[in-house]
Scaffold this active site. Structure first.
Site, PDB file in Angstrom:
ATOM      1  CD  GLN A  11      -1.515   0.197   3.589  1.00  0.00           C
ATOM      2  OE1 GLN A  11      -2.429   0.990   3.405  1.00  0.00           O
ATOM      3  NE2 GLN A  11      -1.406  -0.494   4.716  1.00  0.00           N
ATOM      4  CB  THR A  63       3.237  -7.037   6.892  1.00  0.00           C
ATOM      5  OG1 THR A  63       2.470  -7.545   5.799  1.00  0.00           O
ATOM      6  CG2 THR A  63       4.258  -6.021   6.399  1.00  0.00           C
ATOM      7  CE1 TYR A 126       6.308  -7.014  10.521  1.00  0.00           C
ATOM      8  CE2 TYR A 126       5.425  -5.916  12.472  1.00  0.00           C
ATOM      9  CZ  TYR A 126       5.801  -5.881  11.140  1.00  0.00           C
ATOM     10  OH  TYR A 126       5.699  -4.714  10.435  1.00  0.00           O
ATOM     11  CE  LYS A 130       9.740  -3.897   9.486  1.00  0.00           C
ATOM     12  NZ  LYS A 130       9.957  -3.642   8.050  1.00  0.00           N
ATOM     13  CD1 TRP A 150      -0.921   0.182  14.718  1.00  0.00           C
ATOM     14  CD2 TRP A 150      -2.726   1.299  15.405  1.00  0.00           C
ATOM     15  NE1 TRP A 150      -1.184  -0.208  15.997  1.00  0.00           N
ATOM     16  CE2 TRP A 150      -2.285   0.460  16.455  1.00  0.00           C
ATOM     17  CE3 TRP A 150      -3.830   2.116  15.621  1.00  0.00           C
ATOM     18  CZ2 TRP A 150      -2.932   0.393  17.684  1.00  0.00           C
ATOM     19  CZ3 TRP A 150      -4.474   2.063  16.853  1.00  0.00           C
ATOM     20  CH2 TRP A 150      -4.036   1.197  17.869  1.00  0.00           C
TER      21      TRP A 150
END
Length: 295
Positions: A11, A63, A126, A130, A150
């Protein structure tokens, strides 16, 4: 200016490409997972060393937070080893490298927004992957790790679009009310990245424009109020929202209960003024509703 973009279909990457098309003098060379295997360090190295570009932007990531618990090797390959190899290859060419990270590097046990100097302490695979990626990237010169949280936009699968769809399908929609954070407008993020790229491209290694930063909208909210702000914009909503707890969902991966990001460092250095989260969410929801929730 030429920018090599990794993670073409995500996105943020989709928003970045849309913004770049509207700006003269910017060419984006975008690669997807189908174009570049992020678990193949030799392929990553070859792609960057052979690219005709002025800057590399990594918007690719593993993700799937819950799946990471059972696929840690894949999560670390994509979120840690891959960006580390990207940064190393960029350093060999003296190219600036910009990498997107996450609020999930924190444990969420805070009574204030996190700043960049706070010690990370991830509580799931996760987040650990990261964090390892951040550390691998920042070990090289002319690198940026930009933590976001978010993320939502008109593009791809994200919380705003997902909640709008569920609210049309269900009579009752239970949403977590005890998890707090700062929503990030993916299109505002894309605009910032595009606007700041020339500075990064021209800056020497010692420039303070490089390093670790937080990017998010202004204000803090719960997952419940985040969802409600979007759903209230849709006249076709059927669902009645009911608050619930993280424990009730019993997800495989624990989530930080409170992980808002302080953006003061970014504001001071780049003159960035974050928009409050609510109008950004409402605008995105309005656009998705007008488009039939197709994005």
């Amino acid at each position: 200016m030429k920018i090599l973009l990794l993670g073409k279909t995500g996105q943020v990457a989709t928003a970045f490409q849309a913004a770049a098309r509207a700006r003269k003098g910017v060419e984006v060379i975008a690669l997807s997972r189908a174009d570049l295997d992020l678990e193949n360090t030799d392929a990553i190295r070859a792609a960057i060393l052979g690219a005709d570009c002025d800057l590399v932007l990594n918007a690719a990531a593993f993700t799937q937070v819950d799946r990471a618990e059972t696929s840690p090797e894949e999560a670390f390959a994509v979120n840690a080893r891959a960006p580390g190899e990207m940064a190393k290859a960029c350093a060999e060419r003296d190219l600036p490298f910009v990498h997107l990270s996450t609020d999930a590097v924190f444990d969420g046990l805070t009574d204030r927004p996190y700043v960049e100097t706070d010690a990370p302490s991830p509580i799931n695979v996760y987040g650990r992957s990261k964090l390892a990626g951040e550390q691998a990237v920042l070990a090289h010169a002319r690198t940026v790790a930009l933590r976001v949280s978010w993320v939502f936009s008109r593009h791809g699968r994200n919380y705003v679009g997902f909640m709008l769809r569920l609210a049309r399908e269900r009579e009752v929609l239970k949403v977590v009310a005890d998890q707090f954070g700062t929503p990030t407008d993916g299109e505002a993020l894309a605009a910032f990245l595009l606007a700041t790229a020339p500075r990064w491209a021209a800056a020497p290694a010692e420039d303070p424009a490089f390093g670790l930063f937080h990017f998010a909208n202004a204000g803090e909210t719960s997952r419940f109020d985040f969802a409600k702000a979007a759903i209230d914009r849709d006249p076709l909503t059927r669902a009645r929202l009911e608050p619930t707890t993280q424990a009730a969902f019993a997800e495989p991966a624990p989530r930080p209960p409170r992980s808002p990001l302080d953006t003061g460092k970014l504001r001071a250095l780049f003159g960035f003024t974050p928009e409050p989260w609510r109008p950004a969410v409402e605008r995105t929801a309005d656009r998705l509703v007008a488009a039939g929730l197709t994005g």
